[in-house]
Enzyme design. Structure first.
Site, PDB file in Angstrom:
ATOM      1  N   ASP A  22     -26.366 -34.320 -19.682  1.00 60.67           N
ATOM      2  CA  ASP A  22     -26.488 -35.270 -18.567  1.00 60.67           C
ATOM      3  C   ASP A  22     -25.334 -36.274 -18.569  1.00 60.67           C
ATOM      4  OD1 ASP A  22     -27.684 -36.317 -16.325  1.00 60.67           O
ATOM      5  OD2 ASP A  22     -29.107 -37.568 -17.434  1.00 60.67           O
ATOM      6  N   HIS A  39     -18.271 -32.764 -13.603  1.00 59.20           N
ATOM      7  CA  HIS A  39     -18.792 -31.429 -13.950  1.00 59.20           C
ATOM      8  C   HIS A  39     -17.675 -30.564 -14.530  1.00 59.20           C
ATOM      9  CE1 HIS A  39     -22.493 -32.541 -12.154  1.00 59.20           C
ATOM     10  NE2 HIS A  39     -22.084 -32.497 -10.911  1.00 59.20           N
ATOM     11  N   LEU A 133     -24.279 -16.243 -32.415  1.00 59.41           N
ATOM     12  CA  LEU A 133     -25.014 -17.282 -31.691  1.00 59.41           C
ATOM     13  C   LEU A 133     -25.593 -16.752 -30.379  1.00 59.41           C
ATOM     14  CD1 LEU A 133     -25.674 -20.379 -31.188  1.00 59.41           C
ATOM     15  CD2 LEU A 133     -23.457 -20.493 -30.032  1.00 59.41           C
TER      16      LEU A 133
HETATM   17  C1  IPE Z   1     -31.406 -32.817 -15.827  1.00 59.17           C
HETATM   18  O1  IPE Z   1     -30.522 -33.799 -15.394  1.00 59.17           O
HETATM   19  C2  IPE Z   1     -30.904 -31.471 -15.441  1.00 59.17           C
HETATM   20  C3  IPE Z   1     -29.659 -31.057 -16.072  1.00 59.17           C
HETATM   21  C4  IPE Z   1     -28.985 -31.696 -16.987  1.00 59.17           C
HETATM   22  C5  IPE Z   1     -29.183 -29.778 -15.648  1.00 59.17           C
HETATM   23  P1  IPE Z   1     -30.765 -34.598 -14.041  1.00 59.17           P
HETATM   24  O2  IPE Z   1     -29.655 -35.584 -13.918  1.00 59.17           O
HETATM   25  O3  IPE Z   1     -30.960 -33.669 -12.918  1.00 59.17           O
HETATM   26  O4  IPE Z   1     -32.155 -35.336 -14.336  1.00 59.17           O
HETATM   27  P2  IPE Z   1     -32.779 -36.642 -13.711  1.00 59.17           P
HETATM   28  O5  IPE Z   1     -32.754 -36.472 -12.230  1.00 59.17           O
HETATM   29  O6  IPE Z   1     -31.931 -37.790 -14.144  1.00 59.17           O
HETATM   30  O7  IPE Z   1     -34.148 -36.714 -14.292  1.00 59.17           O
HETATM   31  C1  IPE Z   2     -25.568 -33.407 -15.490  1.00 60.77           C
HETATM   32  O1  IPE Z   2     -24.884 -34.507 -15.016  1.00 60.77           O
HETATM   33  C2  IPE Z   2     -25.190 -32.107 -14.811  1.00 60.77           C
HETATM   34  C3  IPE Z   2     -26.195 -31.611 -13.844  1.00 60.77           C
HETATM   35  C4  IPE Z   2     -27.387 -32.124 -13.641  1.00 60.77           C
HETATM   36  C5  IPE Z   2     -25.820 -30.459 -13.064  1.00 60.77           C
HETATM   37  P1  IPE Z   2     -25.357 -35.267 -13.704  1.00 60.77           P
HETATM   38  O2  IPE Z   2     -24.723 -34.621 -12.529  1.00 60.77           O
HETATM   39  O3  IPE Z   2     -26.833 -35.377 -13.655  1.00 60.77           O
HETATM   40  O4  IPE Z   2     -24.707 -36.700 -13.934  1.00 60.77           O
HETATM   41  P2  IPE Z   2     -25.391 -38.108 -13.670  1.00 60.77           P
HETATM   42  O5  IPE Z   2     -26.680 -38.098 -14.419  1.00 60.77           O
HETATM   43  O6  IPE Z   2     -25.568 -38.243 -12.205  1.00 60.77           O
HETATM   44  O7  IPE Z   2     -24.415 -39.077 -14.242  1.00 60.77           O
HETATM   45 MG    MG Z   3     -28.161 -36.724 -14.370  1.00 60.24          MG
END
Ligand code: IPE
Ligand code: IPE
Ligand code: MG
Length: 257
Positions: A22, A39, A133
């Site tokens: 995240d 990303h 792995l």
């Molecule tokens: C969880 O992250 C999903 C992934 C890392 C793929 P999100 O950013 O979508 O989760 P929330 O919305 O903060 O709970």
């Molecule tokens: C995690 O990073 C990747 C995915 C959920 C695809 P985020 O895109 O959720 O990044 P934040 O949480 O908005 O910073």
């Molecule tokens: Mg996120």
């Protein structure tokens, strides 16, 4: 040489590590960049952590890459993520094979655009014989989706007279989960300072040790992974028993823990 790495007890590694990757969006926005930039840089962390796990001899690494709920993000971000996924897989398959890493996918593949599911299918086949792995990508995955699918399949079997409801045990249920081939994660890491599970492996994480770090995913590197593993190794996993019982088990002859 890494001091942190040297402190890891290789006999007490978690068999399965699961990571909620995240913070990509915030990482980019803090730099005045578009979320997709985050990303894009998150892929470098994936590479580093996969390599780190393979070097240590971790059996299973599950990476939460895209949730069922992430489909509700702006279309440009979803499309950008899908394209990044396909491009990354295409580029990385050779490295996976070189390092004996087997790719798996869990999630609702019917939701993916065709070009993405075809690319994935090919990568799964190309790495199927690898024995090192196990890299599990959670893609278009959510636990509630998985559990609903499992219940539907079980109901179908019962309906067809192939399964007696009275015979259903936890083992039976586990056979219907998309993780049926993998042991439960022992360590779950979430980056970026959020303290929640976000619909990730709700059943399988029942007894996982949870580790939260404020490091954003694009900044997460092997050193951070080692810190998480060391933290894990410092914990007492009781599984409902008392500490005294656990200590006794540790003293038992033949115990490696
Ligand atoms: C969880 O992250 C999903 C992934 C890392 C793929 P999100 O950013 O979508 O989760 P929330 O919305 O903060 O709970
Ligand atoms: C995690 O990073 C990747 C995915 C959920 C695809 P985020 O895109 O959720 O990044 P934040 O949480 O908005 O910073
Ligand atoms: Mg996120």
């Amino acid at each position: 040489m890494s001091v942190l790495k040297d402190n890891i007890d290789l006999k007490r590694l978690p068999r399965h590590i699961a990571i909620i990757m995240d913070g990509n969006g915030r990482w980019a926005q803090e730099k005045g960049q578009d979320r997709l930039f985050g990303h894009f840089h998150g892929v470098e962390s994936v590479r580093d952590i996969v390599e780190g796990c393979a070097e240590l001899g971790i059996g299973y690494l599950t990476l939460y890459a895209f949730s069922t709920e992430n489909w509700d993000r702006p279309a440009y971000e979803v499309t950008g993520l899908m394209e990044l996924l396909v491009e990354t897989i295409r580029k990385e398959v050779e490295t996976l094979n070189k390092n004996n890493i087997r790719l798996h996918v869990i999630g609702d593949m019917t939701m993916l655009p065709e070009y993405a599911s075809l690319e994935l299918k090919e990568a799964l086949e190309l790495t199927a014989a690898n024995t090192g792995l196990n890299l599990v990508m959670a893609l278009s995955y959510s636990s509630r989706w998985e559990l609903t699918e499992a219940v539907r399949s079980l109901a179908r079997e019962v309906n067809a007279g192939k399964l007696d409801p009275e015979s259903i045990t936890q083992d039976t249920l586990e056979q219907y989960l998309s993780t049926k081939d993998f042991p439960d994660p022992e360590l779950m890491i979430r980056t970026s300072g959020e303290y929640r599970i976000s619909n990730f492996l709700l059943y399988q994480l029942a007894y996982a040790e949870l580790y939260f770090t404020s490091v954003r995913w694009p900044d997460f590197r092997k050193q951070d992974l080692y810190e998480a593993i060391l933290d894990f190794q410092g914990r007492e996993r009781r599984f409902g028993k008392t500490s005294a019982q656990i200590q006794q088990d540790l003293m038992a002859p033949g115990s490696t823990f």
